[in-house]
Scaffold this active site. Structure first.
Site, PDB file in Angstrom:
ATOM      1  N   LYS A  23      41.408  44.806  46.977  1.00  0.00           N
ATOM      2  CA  LYS A  23      42.128  43.590  46.568  1.00  0.00           C
ATOM      3  C   LYS A  23      43.618  43.719  46.888  1.00  0.00           C
ATOM      4  CE  LYS A  23      44.205  42.371  42.921  1.00  0.00           C
ATOM      5  NZ  LYS A  23      44.647  42.186  41.543  1.00  0.00           N
ATOM      6  N   ASP A  47      39.966  38.605  43.384  1.00  0.00           N
ATOM      7  CA  ASP A  47      40.447  38.954  42.037  1.00  0.00           C
ATOM      8  C   ASP A  47      39.515  38.283  41.036  1.00  0.00           C
ATOM      9  OD1 ASP A  47      41.068  36.293  42.041  1.00  0.00           O
ATOM     10  OD2 ASP A  47      43.033  36.560  41.115  1.00  0.00           O
TER      11      ASP A  47
END
Ligand code: SF4
Length: 212
Positions: free
Chosen positions: A123, A142
């Site tokens: 991420k 996310d």
């Protein structure tokens, strides 16, 4: 991947682009160093809180070299209000040390290199690559992207890596960077975790989870 699934994914991105033409990363930063630190600090914390903490942190440690030499307790104190501050302080100082030792003080520009840094998983690496360097090597997944991808029927997976793989299969590479920003923006404004506002959602006519 079916053609209908890819067409739906494309529609989602198109409609959200129309709705949020200025969607972008909300973490304040002036360079890749500040962005990678802010992104690590944003785990389990709002971007607003990170943005409140980072001006003081970057005043004290304006460069990756200065953060690499920092004493852990003083970093912990500065990042305390972002939560999980001991781990985060360890991650950002460890990241800085490795960037200095292995990459000559420049935040690396590839997924493989970024993943060698403490505190950096896909991420964070995708945020840095997409936002700081304009490189689409994956899709940011996310908590918002995770939730919306499932509600919208873009994936059935629960593991962020598998969700990212599904989004990468469904969408052209040119959309990968925007997709993260757009789904995050829509998750914050409309498709909230507890109570999605389906009645005012521009995707409600085709969203499989719509209650409107
Ligand atoms: S229709 Fe409802 S569940 Fe579907 S994306 Fe919109 S807000 Fe979320």
């Amino acid at each position: 991947m079916t053609r209908a699934a890819a067409e739906w994914a494309k529609t989602v991105v198109q409609r959200l682009r129309g709705e949020y033409p200025d969607a972008r990363c909300a973490l304040l930063h002036r360079n890749p160093y500040e962005l990678i630190v802010s992104t690590i600090l944003s785990a389990q914390c709002t971007d607003e809180m990170v943005n409140r903490v980072t001006p003081g942190l970057f005043r004290r440690y304006p460069t990756v070299e200065s953060l690499a030499k920092a004493r852990l307790p003083s970093v912990e104190k500065l990042v305390k209000s972002t939560g999980f501050f001991r781990n985060k302080a360890k991650s950002i100082t460890g990241m800085a040390k490795k960037v200095v030792a292995d990459f000559g003080g420049a935040v690396p520009r590839t997924m493989d290199e970024l993943l060698t840094l403490p505190g950096v998983a896909r991420k964070t690496a995708n945020v840095v690559l997409g936002v700081a360097f304009g490189k689409a090597e994956g899709v940011v997944v996310d908590t918002h992207v995770h939730r919306l991808s499932r509600r919208l029927g873009l994936t059935k997976e629960d593991d962020p890596k598998k969700i990212e793989r599904d989004l990468m299969e469904l969408l052209p590479r040119a959309d990968w960077i925007d997709t993260g920003h757009l789904l995050i923006g829509h998750g914050r404004r409309v498709c909230a975790a507890r109570k999605p506002a389906c009645e005012r959602c521009i995707l409600r006519d085709r969203c499989p989870s719509s209650t409107a």
